[in-house]
Enzyme design. Structure first.
Site, short mmCIF file in Angstrom:
data_model
loop_
_atom_site.label_atom_id
_atom_site.label_comp_id
_atom_site.label_asym_id
_atom_site.label_seq_id
_atom_site.Cartn_x
_atom_site.Cartn_y
_atom_site.Cartn_z
N HIS A 108 44.11 45.43 40.63
CA HIS A 108 45.13 45.85 41.60
C HIS A 108 45.17 47.38 41.71
O HIS A 108 45.48 47.93 42.75
CB HIS A 108 46.52 45.36 41.19
CG HIS A 108 46.74 43.90 41.45
ND1 HIS A 108 46.35 42.93 40.57
CD2 HIS A 108 47.29 43.26 42.51
CE1 HIS A 108 46.67 41.75 41.06
NE2 HIS A 108 47.24 41.92 42.24
N ASP B 138 39.83 38.14 47.26
CA ASP B 138 41.11 38.67 46.81
C ASP B 138 41.46 39.80 47.78
O ASP B 138 40.64 40.19 48.62
CB ASP B 138 41.02 39.17 45.37
CG ASP B 138 42.37 39.12 44.64
OD1 ASP B 138 43.41 38.99 45.32
OD2 ASP B 138 42.38 39.23 43.40
#
Length: 376
Positions: free
Chosen positions: A226, A297
């Site tokens: 992230h 993702d």
């Protein structure tokens, strides 16, 4: 003496001219609906007076939307406020999609259980056990029951695609992305397989699609994708981490696979998994024999955005045979007109030969096959 082939030559010339005229007058072939490969996030909890939603669904014609409870940038409510509200939101979104695009939307959310639940207790939903709790207990009957209950809640909310379960093997107990957050079932791949199987079966019984993640494995990493670049070259154990994928694919339980933004020099010397044809095409589709849809993702996560940007990442992912491009617009930074820019980048790549129309059509076919499995 008049040549015998003159009449034949005249016929050829006339027919050739007629054919050329017919080609010139033919309607141009419609462009491929590449926006159908996008799953995008948006702000707002209703369709009425939401120009962003109308642009995405009716203008761009994206194939999917992803819902979040909270906005990462503001900390405020984003798409989900209450059970009654989200049910109305998804119904209105589907009505708008049928009106503008003539087909339903894939409406997705991350509902793994435990900490990662978009339908959370804060909104009045029942608490759900974390995957780690279920794995520690080792009761697959309970896991299936919990997944069936969760799936029924998702179905009632109008969410048809759950981006779960996590099948990462908990190799590194201090892994910050999935293990330390209780998002993994176990460090034992056989336990991961058993728990994931039960979870998927419970979701299917409730009529909800699933996605196993994060291929080829995020459970060994020392950092979180992230936030930035993640190198698992020295920590990955592919023999162990690929076991859940191999088993679930062979059993025909996999609706979709979500990629990881992890870099492993042993597989690809240049690109992280989401953008790597060696990882997706050679390992997932080749060695493991997976034929279904692959979803990236979030392409706005730090590991991708910081090095590639969303447009270049989208093209590289499609080259790797990823089918659904996730652009959440919820990583703390809002990319203006991201969906439009990604669509334009894909069209440029088709025009200049970086992407083949045949490959894009194959991706569209896989997405359409997934959409056909949405339970009305």
């Amino acid at each position: 003496m008049r040549p015998r082939f003159a009449p034949l030559l005249l016929v050829v010339i006339v027919e050739g001219c007629a054919a050329a005229t017919a080609i010139e007058g033919a309607a141009p072939k419609p462009p491929l609906p590449v926006a159908d490969l996008l799953m995008v996030g948006f702000r707002g909890s209703q369709v009425a007076d939401n120009e962003e939603v109308r642009t995405l669904v009716c203008g761009v014609k994206v194939g999917g939307l992803i819902l979040f409870e909270r906005d990462a940038a503001t900390g405020q409510s984003r798409n989900i406020v209450s059970p009654e509200q989200v049910k109305q939101l998804t119904a209105d979104l589907q009505a708008l999609a049928l009106q503008c695009a003539g087909r339903p939307l894939l409406i997705a959310a991350d509902n793994e259980g435990g900490l990662v639940m978009r339908l959370s207790t804060r909104l009045g939903y029942l608490a759900t056990p974390a995957p780690q709790e279920l794995g520690d207990q080792g009761d697959v009957a309970r896991t299936e029951l919990e997944a069936r209950r969760m799936g029924a809640t998702l179905r009632e909310a109008g969410i048809n695609w759950n981006l779960a379960p996590v099948v990462d093997v908990a190799i590194n107990p201090f892994n910050p992305a999935v293990v330390s957050l209780g998002r993994t079932f176990s460090s034992d791949p056989q336990q991961v397989i058993a728990q994931a199987r039960a979870f998927i079966q419970g979701m299917h019984e409730s009529g909800v699609l699933t996605s196993v993640k994060h291929f080829p494995g995020h459970g060994s990493s020392r950092t979180d994708s992230h936030h930035g670049f993640v190198d698992v070259t020295d920590t990955a154990d592919l023999k162990v981490e690929l076991e859940p994928y191999r088993a679930l694919i062979e059993e025909g339980l996999v609706d979709s696979v979500m990629t990881a933004h992890v870099f492993n020099r042993g597989i690809d010397m240049a690109l992280p998994a989401t953008l790597s044809r060696y990882t997706i095409r050679r390992y997932l589709r080749g060695k493991l024999g997976y034929k279904g849809p692959v979803v990236s993702d979030d392409l706005l996560m730090g590991a991708i955005r910081q090095r590639y940007g969303v447009e270049e990442a989208a093209v590289l992912a499609l080259q790797a045979t990823v089918d659904v491009l996730l652009v959440s617009q919820n990583q703390g930074r809002y990319e203006k007109s991201a969906a439009e820019r990604v669509v334009a980048a894909i069209r440029r790549a088709i025009k200049d030969g970086r992407l083949s129309p045949k490959a894009i059509q194959s991706a569209l076919d896989r997405v359409q096959a997934l959409r056909r499995r949405i339970t009305p």
